[in-house]
Design an enzyme around this catalytic site. Sequence first.
Site, PDB file in Angstrom:
ATOM      1  N   HIS A 149      35.726  52.088  54.307  1.00 58.62           N
ATOM      2  CA  HIS A 149      36.511  50.567  54.148  1.00 58.62           C
ATOM      3  C   HIS A 149      37.856  50.250  54.822  1.00 58.62           C
ATOM      4  O   HIS A 149      38.003  49.415  55.670  1.00 58.62           O
ATOM      5  CB  HIS A 149      36.903  50.383  52.608  1.00 58.62           C
TER       6      HIS A 149
ATOM      7  N   ARG B  55      39.432  53.433  43.155  1.00 57.62           N
ATOM      8  CA  ARG B  55      38.398  53.473  44.215  1.00 57.62           C
ATOM      9  C   ARG B  55      37.832  54.901  44.542  1.00 57.62           C
ATOM     10  O   ARG B  55      36.723  55.164  44.516  1.00 57.62           O
ATOM     11  CB  ARG B  55      38.827  52.854  45.460  1.00 57.62           C
TER      12      ARG B  55
END
Lengths: 639, 249
Positions: A402, A331
Amino acid sequence: MTKLNAKIPSGPLSEKWSNYKNSLRLVNPANKKRIDVIVIGTGLSGASASSTLGEMGYNVKTFCYQDTPRRAHSVAAQGGINAAKNYKNDGDSVFRLFYDMIKGGDFRAREANVYRAAEVSNDVIDHYVALGVPFARDYSGYIDNRSFGGVQVSRTFYAKGQTGQQCVLGTYSSLLRQVNKGTVKLYARRDVLDIVIVNGKARGVITRNLVTGEIERHSAHAVVLATGGYGTVYYLSTLAVNSNASAAWAAYKKGAFFGNPSFVQIHPTSIPVLNDFQSKLTLMSESLRNDGRVWVPKQKGDKRIPKDIPEEERDYYLERRYPAFGNLVPRDVASRAAKERCDAGYGVGPTGLSVYLDFKDAINKQGQKAIENKYGNLFDMYEKISGENPYKTPMRIYPAGHYTMGGLWVDYNLMTTVPGLYAIGESNFSDHGANRLGAGSLMQCSCDGFFILPYTISDYLADDIRTGKIPVDTPEFDDAEKSIKEKIQRILSVNGKDTPLDYHKRLGKIMWDYCGMVRNEEGLKKAIGLLSDLKVDFWNNIKVAGKDNELNLELEKALRVADFIELAKLMCIDALNRKESCGAHFREESQTENGEARRQDEAYSFVAAWEHKGDDVEPELHKELLVFENVELKERSYK
Amino acid sequence: MNIKLKIWRQKNAQAKGKFENYSLEDVSPEMGFLEMLDYLNQKLIKSGGEPVAYEHDCREGICGSCGMYINGRPHGPEAKTTTCELRMRSFKDGDTITIEPFRSRMFPIIKDLLIDRTAFEKILIAGGFISADTGSAPEANSILVCKKHADKAFDMATCIGCGACVAACKNSSAMLFVSAKINQYALLPQGKIEAPERVKKMVAKMDELGFGSCSNTYACEAECPKGISVSAIAKMNREFLHAKLIAED
């Protein structure tokens, strides 16, 4: 120099937890009835801890800000939950899961905690199945697993793209069963505004009833924070918009150290910002990168629609830069690469702040039906929001805040530096190091709440069997309530010009620009100054509509934003202090010639635990040195 | 685009409510419906007014917090869409949009568009669970579940507890909500043992609280943002009859 004691048991890694459990003290059933525990938050960690403690016989008081526990934001986790079952016979094991988490966290997590999570992960799956969680199954009736987050084994249990929802509903049902039995009492629509410390121990909380505005006192022998992460510090994030850090921040101010506050995961595949009024970024599961190819035009500012841009004029930059992993890089790598292209002027869409995620090749090869079966719900969701059909034109994606790996520092017992105050799930710092692996958060939350905290907290509570009820009519509760009431009056009396939303947006912009995917010394110093100014401005110019003794959503927001502004500064201080790049934390000053992250193990192989020293006073840094006895420190390479 | 809004305003549970009219300029079609309300609230606050209270949280259609009548329909005009997923491109320039709280005697109004749905939770507390203590579970793959049943259980379990089914029903019936939970567990081997007791307890609580009966208008299915089928209700009736007539022997 350090006041930290992580209390990691001795002995070989694989025996630590079982030996330690055997040494922990127990509380007999008759005595458990005399003991109260407060749990704040009802996501996977909070609801699992509450129900398990209730089953054991403790009196549990469980708080959440939502109207019902079922809405806690664990509900939004999509991809899955990891466990080391090795159902696919692909060589998985507790050690491999442990190793992947340690490596994925870029060697900034504590070995013993991570190993324990991997070890109890299998019990979690067994329990969810028993509770009726409908995991995906094969035609034979056995549970199916999939590969997730770029690891080489298939260890992820899933329920379509709604694994979090299904795990939450399972946990919620066991919580309600305890409500039925009378062991758990629910306090919904409550904000926890302070932690009450009596004789050095956490003994209660001050809450605001969000319907009546009443300030309430609740006491217990121990307090468990299960309040989730603080990603909404960026204003726009993938989190529920009311997610907040206020209880954790109150704990910090009452003496709980904050661990690695700057470690924030920026997820690479979110639907980009569409307009100035946007309040939320919606995640598109990273499983899409299994079939989607990421690209931008080779020519700067190319305004042609995607289908008019021929193959040779497209830059599949992840495949170009990382031939071995391509579109499946972790990510943080994918996020930074997208930012790099957009900052260089190659971004697409009206704002230039997005990249294409293209399924054309996958649809040509596998057929639209196959893609529909795999990602149908995500494609529908994308179309609902963007108004574009991703079967026909590439999705546009951009990174979004996130998950916060940082959180309250806890020892092996999951206890903070305040005796009797625990932090579990995303609210603690413990298992994900500098970067969390996909499908690791549901796993950690469930492990903490079902199978770890209930053991360790009993050892602490064994000292309280003769304590009796903790009274709330004491000076400690008086003082805590008084200071909260004063804070509320102060915030209401400013009557300035700008709303909590205005401040939240300003805060988010500062954090995204200077403490987001890429950080540097100059930017962080600038941000610290801007945040100090923002705090002063807030307290001189905030406008909160309505009164304190009624349902007042603006007051709730204002109190949360006030705390976020302070937490943001601590994040920047931590990011400034850590001059290395590691995991999701990329310091521009610490990179290789090719622009990849350069970790500095000799100088920074520690957990930064920050101690509050007073408002507007520099916090004190304590270091927990990380010792790796079972893994060899390696550079993460995805070339 | 420019729109006109007619919004139900009610100070608290005891107060008498009424519609207020507002107009908004420069609404963009990409805006979410709730972002449009945020925009209105910012204007109201800055001109010294009281913002409109409404419930929301995840803003991605999964937590079930949001929910209001929009032009007379729970969650507005689009099928299988929660209020937070609704975009302003579903409306036209010059439209008047009427916004009310979910109207049901079972969901009392707390303030403006914000309602009390704790009646749902009371039904689940009565029996909406499988009684398995932490630590007692057998190895996960020792309980095999036929894929068809597992998939159906999942479909039932996608309910977000928003209450649109009750709000859509002229009888304020909670049958879709309750049957979804009953079916999820009745379809799974680990849930079957308690199934007769579960359905009796949950139905009794539903009746005791005052939810109405089902008269087969299918309004609940039409408005359910997760597309849960009314066939669940028929199956629940079967479970209930079975529990009452056979399982008691």
